[in-house]
Design a protein around this motif. Structure first.
Motif, PDB file in Angstrom:
ATOM      1  N   VAL A  46       0.861  -1.178   0.000  1.00  0.00           N
ATOM      2  CA  VAL A  46       0.000   0.000   0.000  1.00  0.00           C
ATOM      3  C   VAL A  46       0.900   1.232   0.000  1.00  0.00           C
ATOM      4  CG1 VAL A  46      -1.776   1.264   1.255  1.00  0.00           C
ATOM      5  CG2 VAL A  46      -1.800  -1.245   1.242  1.00  0.00           C
ATOM      6  N   ALA A  47       0.812   2.005  -1.050  1.00  0.00           N
ATOM      7  CA  ALA A  47       1.620   3.224  -1.177  1.00  0.00           C
ATOM      8  C   ALA A  47       1.040   4.309  -0.270  1.00  0.00           C
ATOM      9  CB  ALA A  47       1.625   3.693  -2.628  1.00  0.00           C
ATOM     10  N   PRO A  48       1.851   5.282   0.109  1.00  0.00           N
ATOM     11  CA  PRO A  48       1.355   6.391   0.926  1.00  0.00           C
ATOM     12  C   PRO A  48       0.178   7.099   0.257  1.00  0.00           C
ATOM     13  CG  PRO A  48       3.738   6.467   0.801  1.00  0.00           C
ATOM     14  CD  PRO A  48       3.280   5.413  -0.167  1.00  0.00           C
ATOM     15  N   SER A  49      -0.732   7.554   1.073  1.00  0.00           N
ATOM     16  CA  SER A  49      -1.906   8.271   0.582  1.00  0.00           C
ATOM     17  C   SER A  49      -1.480   9.478  -0.247  1.00  0.00           C
ATOM     18  CB  SER A  49      -2.743   8.725   1.782  1.00  0.00           C
ATOM     19  OG  SER A  49      -3.858   9.450   1.346  1.00  0.00           O
ATOM     20  N   GLY A  50      -2.085   9.637  -1.394  1.00  0.00           N
ATOM     21  CA  GLY A  50      -1.822  10.780  -2.258  1.00  0.00           C
ATOM     22  C   GLY A  50      -0.690  10.599  -3.245  1.00  0.00           C
ATOM     23  N   VAL A 119       4.852  -0.334  -5.098  1.00  0.00           N
ATOM     24  CA  VAL A 119       5.365   0.625  -4.119  1.00  0.00           C
ATOM     25  C   VAL A 119       6.798   0.965  -4.516  1.00  0.00           C
ATOM     26  CG1 VAL A 119       5.888   1.069  -1.704  1.00  0.00           C
ATOM     27  CG2 VAL A 119       3.888  -0.308  -2.296  1.00  0.00           C
ATOM     28  N   PRO A 120       7.016   2.190  -4.994  1.00  0.00           N
ATOM     29  CA  PRO A 120       8.360   2.606  -5.406  1.00  0.00           C
ATOM     30  C   PRO A 120       9.314   2.672  -4.204  1.00  0.00           C
ATOM     31  CG  PRO A 120       6.682   4.112  -6.239  1.00  0.00           C
ATOM     32  CD  PRO A 120       6.020   3.222  -5.247  1.00  0.00           C
ATOM     33  N   PRO A 121      10.609   2.802  -4.478  1.00  0.00           N
ATOM     34  CA  PRO A 121      11.584   2.933  -3.391  1.00  0.00           C
ATOM     35  C   PRO A 121      11.290   4.151  -2.505  1.00  0.00           C
ATOM     36  CG  PRO A 121      12.695   2.517  -5.472  1.00  0.00           C
ATOM     37  CD  PRO A 121      11.255   2.770  -5.792  1.00  0.00           C
ATOM     38  N   THR A 122      11.637   4.029  -1.238  1.00  0.00           N
ATOM     39  CA  THR A 122      11.344   5.061  -0.239  1.00  0.00           C
ATOM     40  C   THR A 122      11.917   6.427  -0.626  1.00  0.00           C
ATOM     41  OG1 THR A 122      11.294   3.375   1.476  1.00  0.00           O
ATOM     42  CG2 THR A 122      11.573   5.646   2.209  1.00  0.00           C
ATOM     43  N   ASP A 123      13.156   6.481  -1.107  1.00  0.00           N
ATOM     44  CA  ASP A 123      13.742   7.776  -1.474  1.00  0.00           C
ATOM     45  C   ASP A 123      12.975   8.447  -2.604  1.00  0.00           C
ATOM     46  OD1 ASP A 123      15.673   7.689   0.478  1.00  0.00           O
ATOM     47  OD2 ASP A 123      17.272   7.004  -0.854  1.00  0.00           O
ATOM     48  N   PHE A 124      12.481   7.659  -3.544  1.00  0.00           N
ATOM     49  CA  PHE A 124      11.676   8.204  -4.636  1.00  0.00           C
ATOM     50  C   PHE A 124      10.367   8.756  -4.082  1.00  0.00           C
ATOM     51  CE2 PHE A 124       8.317   7.573  -7.841  1.00  0.00           C
ATOM     52  CZ  PHE A 124       8.802   8.380  -8.863  1.00  0.00           C
ATOM     53  N   ILE A 125       9.710   8.003  -3.210  1.00  0.00           N
ATOM     54  CA  ILE A 125       8.445   8.461  -2.616  1.00  0.00           C
ATOM     55  C   ILE A 125       8.670   9.776  -1.883  1.00  0.00           C
ATOM     56  CG2 ILE A 125       6.695   7.968  -0.871  1.00  0.00           C
ATOM     57  CD1 ILE A 125       7.009   4.975  -1.632  1.00  0.00           C
ATOM     58  N   ARG A 126       9.715   9.846  -1.091  1.00  0.00           N
ATOM     59  CA  ARG A 126      10.021  11.091  -0.344  1.00  0.00           C
ATOM     60  C   ARG A 126      10.237  12.261  -1.305  1.00  0.00           C
ATOM     61  NH1 ARG A 126      14.143   8.147   3.301  1.00  0.00           N
ATOM     62  NH2 ARG A 126      12.779   7.331   4.922  1.00  0.00           N
ATOM     63  N   ALA A 127      10.981  12.020  -2.373  1.00  0.00           N
ATOM     64  CA  ALA A 127      11.263  13.083  -3.339  1.00  0.00           C
ATOM     65  C   ALA A 127       9.982  13.561  -4.025  1.00  0.00           C
ATOM     66  CB  ALA A 127      12.275  12.598  -4.379  1.00  0.00           C
ATOM     67  N   VAL A 128       9.118  12.640  -4.394  1.00  0.00           N
ATOM     68  CA  VAL A 128       7.855  12.987  -5.053  1.00  0.00           C
ATOM     69  C   VAL A 128       6.981  13.791  -4.125  1.00  0.00           C
ATOM     70  CG1 VAL A 128       5.699  12.013  -5.926  1.00  0.00           C
ATOM     71  CG2 VAL A 128       7.885  11.077  -6.706  1.00  0.00           C
ATOM     72  N   LEU A 129       6.807  13.323  -2.905  1.00  0.00           N
ATOM     73  CA  LEU A 129       5.921  14.018  -1.965  1.00  0.00           C
ATOM     74  C   LEU A 129       6.498  15.360  -1.526  1.00  0.00           C
ATOM     75  CD1 LEU A 129       4.609  10.995   0.125  1.00  0.00           C
ATOM     76  CD2 LEU A 129       3.485  12.182  -1.789  1.00  0.00           C
ATOM     77  N   ALA A 130       7.819  15.502  -1.521  1.00  0.00           N
ATOM     78  CA  ALA A 130       8.450  16.771  -1.169  1.00  0.00           C
ATOM     79  C   ALA A 130       8.368  17.784  -2.304  1.00  0.00           C
ATOM     80  CB  ALA A 130       9.920  16.556  -0.792  1.00  0.00           C
ATOM     81  N   ALA A 131       8.181  17.312  -3.519  1.00  0.00           N
ATOM     82  CA  ALA A 131       8.126  18.207  -4.683  1.00  0.00           C
ATOM     83  C   ALA A 131       6.804  18.919  -4.824  1.00  0.00           C
ATOM     84  CB  ALA A 131       8.420  17.402  -5.965  1.00  0.00           C
ATOM     85  N   VAL A 132       5.845  18.557  -4.011  1.00  0.00           N
ATOM     86  CA  VAL A 132       4.506  19.153  -4.107  1.00  0.00           C
ATOM     87  C   VAL A 132       4.504  20.568  -3.599  1.00  0.00           C
ATOM     88  CG1 VAL A 132       2.071  18.883  -3.510  1.00  0.00           C
ATOM     89  CG2 VAL A 132       3.516  16.876  -3.701  1.00  0.00           C
TER      90      VAL A 132
END
Length: 132
Positions: A46-50, A119-132
């Motif tokens: 389950v990927a992070p919400s959003g 579920v992509p790698p954690t660093d990718f998820i962090r980068a995507v969510l931080a780019a918002v």
């Protein structure tokens, strides 16, 4: 689309989005994310919400390179026997910086997250969510 394991060095030929050398983007090492293929294992859960929503927006805001041809979802194609109207397709990459590297992902990555539990790698998820 060619399969590459997550976080492997980016080697797609003719990288016109890079600054001078294949494998670099904006001066950072470029790595693959979300280049999935039927029959190859990938991280599920389950990927992070959003996350999927942000990735869908990034198809417009972070589109970095047009790739050759249209690529269909390898998992949906197996269910519907080929490309038809409404079948997910992509023809570009999105790129995002994070954790000291640049991540290159096919624009179908949002679909993979939403429809196939990727579920992509954690660093990718962090980068995507931080780019918002």
């Amino acid at each position: 689309m060619t399969y590459y394991a997550d976080l492997t060095p980016y080697t797609y030929g003719g990288d016109n989005g890079a600054q001078g050398t294949t494998g670099l983007w904006r001066g950072a090492p470029l790595v693959n994310v979300g280049r999935l293929k039927r029959g190859k294992p990938y991280a599920k859960g389950v990927a992070p919400s959003g996350l999927a929503e942000v990735l869908n927006r990034m198809r417009r805001t972070h589109r970095a390179q047009q790739i050759r041809g249209h690529h269909s979802c390898p998992f949906c194609a197996s269910r519907i026997f080929g490309s038809r109207a409404g079948h997910p397709q992509g023809s570009a990459e999105i790129r995002v910086m994070g954790g000291g590297v640049a991540h290159a992902a096919p624009e179908l990555i949002a679909h993979y997250v939403e429809a196939h539990g990727y579920v992509p790698p954690t660093d990718f998820i962090r980068a995507v969510l931080a780019a918002v």
